[in-house]
Design an enzyme around this catalytic site. Structure first.
Site, PDB file in Angstrom:
ATOM      1  N   HIS A 172     -37.540  21.099  -6.201  1.00 33.11           N
ATOM      2  CA  HIS A 172     -37.866  22.514  -6.050  1.00 33.11           C
ATOM      3  C   HIS A 172     -36.628  23.373  -5.826  1.00 33.11           C
ATOM      4  O   HIS A 172     -36.688  24.595  -5.972  1.00 33.11           O
ATOM      5  CB  HIS A 172     -38.902  22.714  -4.928  1.00 33.11           C
ATOM      6  CG  HIS A 172     -38.370  22.613  -3.540  1.00 33.11           C
ATOM      7  ND1 HIS A 172     -38.592  21.515  -2.742  1.00 33.11           N
ATOM      8  CD2 HIS A 172     -37.660  23.468  -2.792  1.00 33.11           C
ATOM      9  CE1 HIS A 172     -38.039  21.714  -1.556  1.00 33.11           C
ATOM     10  NE2 HIS A 172     -37.467  22.885  -1.561  1.00 33.11           N
ATOM     11  N   ASP A 174     -40.732  15.302  -5.746  1.00 32.93           N
ATOM     12  CA  ASP A 174     -39.842  16.431  -5.473  1.00 32.93           C
ATOM     13  C   ASP A 174     -38.387  15.973  -5.349  1.00 32.93           C
ATOM     14  O   ASP A 174     -37.660  16.405  -4.448  1.00 32.93           O
ATOM     15  CB  ASP A 174     -40.282  17.169  -4.212  1.00 32.93           C
ATOM     16  CG  ASP A 174     -39.639  18.554  -4.097  1.00 32.93           C
ATOM     17  OD1 ASP A 174     -39.125  19.044  -5.120  1.00 32.93           O
ATOM     18  OD2 ASP A 174     -39.643  19.134  -2.996  1.00 32.93           O
ATOM     19  N   GLY A 214     -33.192  26.239   3.120  1.00 32.79           N
ATOM     20  CA  GLY A 214     -31.813  25.978   2.705  1.00 32.79           C
ATOM     21  C   GLY A 214     -31.396  24.550   3.000  1.00 32.79           C
ATOM     22  O   GLY A 214     -30.454  24.038   2.397  1.00 32.79           O
ATOM     23  N   ASN A 215     -32.084  23.889   3.931  1.00 33.32           N
ATOM     24  CA  ASN A 215     -31.836  22.465   4.184  1.00 33.32           C
ATOM     25  C   ASN A 215     -32.459  21.579   3.111  1.00 33.32           C
ATOM     26  O   ASN A 215     -32.159  20.373   3.048  1.00 33.32           O
ATOM     27  CB  ASN A 215     -32.397  22.040   5.534  1.00 33.32           C
ATOM     28  CG  ASN A 215     -31.458  22.286   6.694  1.00 33.32           C
ATOM     29  OD1 ASN A 215     -31.709  23.149   7.528  1.00 33.32           O
ATOM     30  ND2 ASN A 215     -30.362  21.541   6.751  1.00 33.32           N
ATOM     31  N   SER A 216     -33.323  22.127   2.279  1.00 33.41           N
ATOM     32  CA  SER A 216     -34.018  21.313   1.276  1.00 33.41           C
ATOM     33  C   SER A 216     -33.024  20.564   0.400  1.00 33.41           C
ATOM     34  O   SER A 216     -32.104  21.149  -0.165  1.00 33.41           O
ATOM     35  CB  SER A 216     -34.894  22.201   0.391  1.00 33.41           C
ATOM     36  OG  SER A 216     -35.984  22.707   1.102  1.00 33.41           O
ATOM     37  N   ILE A 239     -53.327   1.810 -12.094  1.00 32.59           N
ATOM     38  CA  ILE A 239     -54.459   0.975 -12.505  1.00 32.59           C
ATOM     39  C   ILE A 239     -55.676   1.796 -12.910  1.00 32.59           C
ATOM     40  O   ILE A 239     -56.658   1.235 -13.361  1.00 32.59           O
ATOM     41  CB  ILE A 239     -54.847  -0.049 -11.410  1.00 32.59           C
ATOM     42  CG1 ILE A 239     -55.290   0.655 -10.133  1.00 32.59           C
ATOM     43  CG2 ILE A 239     -53.698  -1.020 -11.155  1.00 32.59           C
ATOM     44  CD1 ILE A 239     -55.901  -0.296  -9.114  1.00 32.59           C
ATOM     45  N   GLY A 240     -55.620   3.111 -12.750  1.00 29.14           N
ATOM     46  CA  GLY A 240     -56.700   3.945 -13.256  1.00 29.14           C
ATOM     47  C   GLY A 240     -57.939   3.993 -12.394  1.00 29.14           C
ATOM     48  O   GLY A 240     -59.054   3.814 -12.895  1.00 29.14           O
ATOM     49  N   VAL A 241     -57.767   4.237 -11.096  1.00 26.53           N
ATOM     50  CA  VAL A 241     -58.915   4.434 -10.212  1.00 26.53           C
ATOM     51  C   VAL A 241     -58.697   5.689  -9.374  1.00 26.53           C
ATOM     52  O   VAL A 241     -57.556   6.069  -9.096  1.00 26.53           O
ATOM     53  CB  VAL A 241     -59.149   3.233  -9.261  1.00 26.53           C
ATOM     54  CG1 VAL A 241     -59.549   1.997 -10.027  1.00 26.53           C
ATOM     55  CG2 VAL A 241     -57.911   2.965  -8.395  1.00 26.53           C
ATOM     56  N   ILE A 248     -59.643   7.054  -5.641  1.00 28.24           N
ATOM     57  CA  ILE A 248     -60.011   6.364  -4.403  1.00 28.24           C
ATOM     58  C   ILE A 248     -60.163   7.346  -3.256  1.00 28.24           C
ATOM     59  O   ILE A 248     -59.719   8.493  -3.322  1.00 28.24           O
ATOM     60  CB  ILE A 248     -58.981   5.263  -4.046  1.00 28.24           C
ATOM     61  CG1 ILE A 248     -57.558   5.827  -4.021  1.00 28.24           C
ATOM     62  CG2 ILE A 248     -59.057   4.117  -5.032  1.00 28.24           C
ATOM     63  CD1 ILE A 248     -57.093   6.347  -2.706  1.00 28.24           C
TER      64      ILE A 248
END
Length: 528
Positions: free
Chosen positions: A155, A185, A257-259, A314-316, A318
């Site tokens: 970001h 991110d 600014g710390n990001s 795996i396509g679930v 949950i």
């Protein structure tokens, strides 16, 4: 009563800032002598003695030596973005939190000539014929390779037309992006330098403990080279910002600014990447969040090699197993990942996993619902993993071949075919009424032609269904993991659950947001 508190994910942006500021890190520590326990006192016969005290680390006298060693590897990341009129959506910083620092009209008295003056001025600035404006933002980063590889938050550099990196000695270098990952991110940059640059290495965040000292180094509010100290406040935090949340929480002051800046342990190794703060005002209140190095290292290596990230999948879909859900499924303990949907033709579907299964373990290690997406993402596509599954009161061991996470996963296709017409049936003890899906219901609730199940037509105010978020138009597709197509099916399955002395019963509810399992207590519910 909890108060709404925003979570900020953003670098500091200063509109019209002329030059990027340099940023620095720091921290050094010296452990005090170990604590010596008092001589043991004889215990009474049969008494259980407490374990001997564990020597702890004393408070550092100073972080200065550590800070001096680390500062050269922490950098200021400055970005420039061209903003066209009409493109601004309140995110003037381009940092994704929707709380930009674009100029705002002051609060003048209504009807004041100053109000009209500023209103007209802002209209000219943001009108369709206004010239494009340059917006600048500041964040932090750190060098991990002397060749000029820099890590920061995605970001910080998202939407940037130009990226510059400023070293501690005020050397300004142009940077280009190697790759980024929206889901975690993270971003990796490259700068070209005529000589090797100071770099820092990653430590093992899995070994960091709550209470350990840490240093956060970055560029808060453009104040480059700021060093703050604190401790690890918690581990494994989920702040609902993505499917792979596993943040380190720290009370080391972190601000805008710390990001993208590093979180160091006392050996000078990076154990976290500072990403977010929890704050009502945008300033630090001692609750900051860092991406742990154990998660970031593999992603950063993939970005360096290929510019993108390949994840296991795996396509679930949950959800966590609550105690009510566990009671409904006959599970003794409330743990595991309850499957609320299976992606057609995905790895889980190919392995015959079903909606309503509970995944209890991955390769023999217990898991919970929140951790499953992150653990699967770490697996290499093509690898066969072993899942421990609970299904209809029995434990199963099921091998699944991990697939690669698609860029855009389509929602599960609705299952066929239709129910036969039948009148509404109130489930008084549960607080809602269901009816068969007929042409009238399809038109009224905008249901598809092949929609399966029964539709919720009424929800009693302040009843169990309302408390659990049911609304008219929601569709019940399963009760206790059995398909339903008529209200009579629902009544039959409720009666069967009572006969088995179940404490709760599970409904699979489908609405515009997808599917979820909803537990209802059976106490006092007659279902008639």
């Amino acid at each position: 009563m909890s108060l709404p508190v925003p979570v900020f994910f953003r670098p500091l942006a200063l509109a019209g800032l002329a030059a990027a500021l340099s940023l620095s890190p720091g921290g050094a520590a010296r452990a005090e002598p170990a604590i010596v326990p008092h001589p043991a006192v004889p215990a009474a016969p049969g008494a259980v003695l407490p374990p001997p005290p564990v020597p702890g680390r004393g408070m550092p006298d100073s972080f200065a030596d550590l800070a001096a060693r680390l500062l050269p590897a922490v950098v200021n990341v400055s970005t420039t973005e061209t903003v066209k009129p009409g493109d601004e959506d309140g995110d003037a910083e381009g940092d994704g939190d929707g709380g930009g620092d674009a100029p705002q009209i002051p609060n003048f008295p209504e009807g004041s000539p100053f109000e009209k003056f500023f209103h007209d001025f802002m209209n000219r600035q943001n009108g369709p014929e206004a010239a494009p404006r340059k917006m600048q933002a500041l964040g932090s980063g750190f060098i991990i390779d002397p060749s000029g590889i820099v890590v920061t938050n995605n970001h910080v550099i998202r939407h940037a037309d130009q990226i510059t990196v400023t070293l501690q000695d005020n050397t300004v270098l142009k940077a280009h992006e190697i790759g980024h990952d929206d889901r975690t991110d993270l971003a990796v940059l490259k700068v070209d330098s005529p000589h090797p640059l100071p770099a820092v290495g990653f430590g093992d965040s899995d070994r960091a403990r709550v209470g350990d000292w840490v240093l956060a180094i970055g560029n808060p509010f453009g104040l480059s080279g700021t060093v703050t100290a604190g401790i690890i406040s918690s581990r494994g935090r989920n702040i609902e910002q993505g499917p792979y949340d596993d943040f380190i929480q720290t009370d080391a002051p972190i601000n805008k600014g710390n990001s993208g800046g590093p979180l160091f342990d006392m050996q000078g190794q990076v154990i976290g990447i500072n990403t977010a703060i929890y704050s009502p005002s945008g300033g630090s209140i001692g609750i900051g969040f860092s991406i742990p190095s154990a998660e970031a290292r593999g992603i950063i290596e993939q970005l360096r090699r290929t510019g993108k990230v390949s994840r296991g999948w795996i396509g679930v879909r949950i959800q966590d197993v609550t105690q009510d859900i566990a009671d409904g499924l006959g599970l003794k303990d409330a743990h595991g990942a309850l499957i609320a949907g299976v992606e057609p033709k995905g790895p889980a579907a190919n392995a015959k996993l079903q909606t309503g299964d509970v995944i209890l373990s991955l390769d023999g290690k217990p898991i919970d619902g929140r951790a499953l997406p992150r653990l699967m993402a770490d697996e290499i596509p093509g690898k066969v993993v072993t899942l421990g599954v609970w299904r209809h009161g029995h434990g199963l061991t099921m091998p699944v071949t991990v697939g690669a996470l698609p860029d855009d996963t389509p929602p599960p296709a609705p299952k066929k075919p239709a129910a036969r017409p039948q009148g509404s049936v109130p489930l008084d003890g549960l607080g809602f009424t269901v009816a068969a899906i007929d042409d009238v219901a399809r038109q009224k609730y905008n249901l598809t032609e092949g929609q399966k199940g029964v539709v919720v037509t009424q929800v009693a105010q302040d009843g169990p269904a309302a408390d659990r978020g049911l609304r008219p138009g929601d569709v019940i597709t399963e009760v206790q993991q059995s398909d339903v197509s008529t209200p009579a099916d629902v009544r039959r399955l409720l009666d069967a659950a009572r006969a088995q002395h179940r404490r709760s019963v599970l409904f699979l509810v489908q609405n515009a947001d997808g599917m979820r399992w909803v537990p209802f207590p059976l106490d006092g519910a007659d279902g008639k």
